[in-house]
Design a protein around this motif. Structure first.
Motif, mmCIF file in Angstrom:
data_model
loop_
_atom_site.group_PDB
_atom_site.id
_atom_site.type_symbol
_atom_site.label_atom_id
_atom_site.label_comp_id
_atom_site.label_asym_id
_atom_site.label_seq_id
_atom_site.Cartn_x
_atom_site.Cartn_y
_atom_site.Cartn_z
ATOM 1 N N GLY A 12 1.770 -8.277 -3.870
ATOM 2 C CA GLY A 12 0.768 -8.421 -4.799
ATOM 3 C C GLY A 12 0.385 -9.757 -4.827
ATOM 4 N N GLU A 15 -1.938 -9.220 -1.100
ATOM 5 C CA GLU A 15 -2.820 -8.161 -1.317
ATOM 6 C C GLU A 15 -3.105 -7.600 -2.775
ATOM 7 N N ASP A 16 -4.182 -6.722 -2.857
ATOM 8 C CA ASP A 16 -4.729 -6.197 -4.042
ATOM 9 C C ASP A 16 -3.836 -4.831 -4.309
ATOM 10 N N GLU A 18 -3.808 -3.456 -7.384
ATOM 11 C CA GLU A 18 -4.061 -2.983 -8.710
ATOM 12 C C GLU A 18 -4.211 -1.557 -8.560
#
Length: 329
Positions: A12, A15-16, A18
């Motif tokens: 995280g 990178e995303d 979410e």
């Protein structure tokens, strides 16, 4: 999801993640994140120390004495007080194992009787952190003989291997097994192999059956044995049966279980599942905070998706012997 939470939070940072966090919040990941903090080997201390009275006898019996390794006091396998666990480990080195609490494939393991200079290995573990110390399981309990070729001499002999037995458990109970063999450790990532499994359905004792199978394999002779072994290896590669080191060793002689063993393993699986529920309850109640090492981000993610017995896959390498070991012969 097969990522540990610490790996996920590390990803995280680059990178995303979410969408994954949202999936955790919605509780739609197959293996709930709320149970992941309890998956580290350090939790074995809970099962072999002050909480063992709250767990099933089965789980405690099949779990080796374990303590999280750092400068601290503790109790030994007999329940006697240890003032300094580090000094005690050096003194009792021959009968102990040091291993990463979150490790896999046998990496970073120090087996006392195999490795000299305990101070060096103890310091390595202390510097790395997140290590456990375990009592070495008597090797005879895990040892079985299998027919094996000596390629240089073009002959066969009975080789003593260490074995390992893994149970796959879900909310519907015991689903299957994996039998491994090799050195110490037996991990496939450290050069170990896979052993077929067979159910012994008559009254013959497993040891007698194993001896008969080995006798039959020896009678095949070197040429026939190696031809069959090569064919098995070829099929395994075609099926993608490889790991970190390439093709995985496969034994021609199966690990034998009886129908009684299957019944006992089913009971073990049921008990372990219920004990895992108890451990989750203890952790969510804050009673295991001193034993479950988890960062704030990981803890936040774990608390968003409680397990509470929902469908999941649990893997357990318990202490099992099925009657063909070399200790009880």
């Amino acid at each position: 999801m097969d990522f540990n939470l610490n790996v996920l939070t590390k990803i995280g940072k680059e990178e995303d993640i979410e969408p994954i966090k949202e999936a955790i919040r919605q509780g739609i990941l197959v293996n709930p994140r709320g149970m992941e903090p309890l998956g580290a080997k350090g939790l074995f201390e809970v099962m072999t120390d002050k909480y063992k009275g709250q767990l099933s006898e089965d789980t405690v019996k099949h779990t080796p004495w374990t303590r999280q390794f750092h400068t601290r006091s503790a109790t030994d396998p007999n329940g006697e007080a240890i003032e300094d666990l580090v000094a005690w480990t050096e003194k009792h080195w021959e009968g102990l194992v040091l291993k990463p609490a979150h490790g896999y494939s046998g990496h970073g393991i120090f087996v006392g009787y195999k490795q000299e200079n305990p101070k060096k290995h103890v310091q390595t573990a202390l510097d790395a952190g997140d290590y456990i110390v375990q009592q070495l399981v008597p090797l005879g309990l895990w040892s079985e003989q299998s027919t094996w070729p000596i390629l240089e001499e073009r002959s066969l002999f009975l080789k003593e291997w260490q074995t390992d037995f893994r149970c796959f458990i879900t909310d519907e109970g015991l689903q299957g097994f994996l039998a491994r063999f090799g050195g110490v450790p037996t991990n496939v990532g450290s050069g170990g192999g896979i052993q077929p499994l067979a159910i012994l359905k008559n009254d013959m004792r497993p040891r007698v059956a194993v001896e008969k199978i080995n006798e039959g394999l020896l009678k095949l002779g070197y040429e026939a044995f190696v031809e069959i072994q090569n064919e098995v290896n070829k099929k395994a590669i075609e099926m993608g049966f490889t790991y970190l080191l390439g093709p995985i060793m496969i034994s021609l002689r199966p690990r034998l279980l009886t129908t009684d063993h299957i019944g006992e393993l089913r009971q073990y699986a049921r008990n372990l599942w219920q004990d895992a529920l108890k451990l989750e309850e203890l952790w969510r109640g804050g009673e295991l905070d001193d034993l479950v090492q988890v960062g704030p981000e990981e803890r936040e993610l774990a608390l968003k998706q409680p397990w509470r017995g929902s469908p999941a896959l649990m893997v357990s390498d318990g202490l099992f012997s099925f009657g063909a070991d070399l200790m009880n012969g």
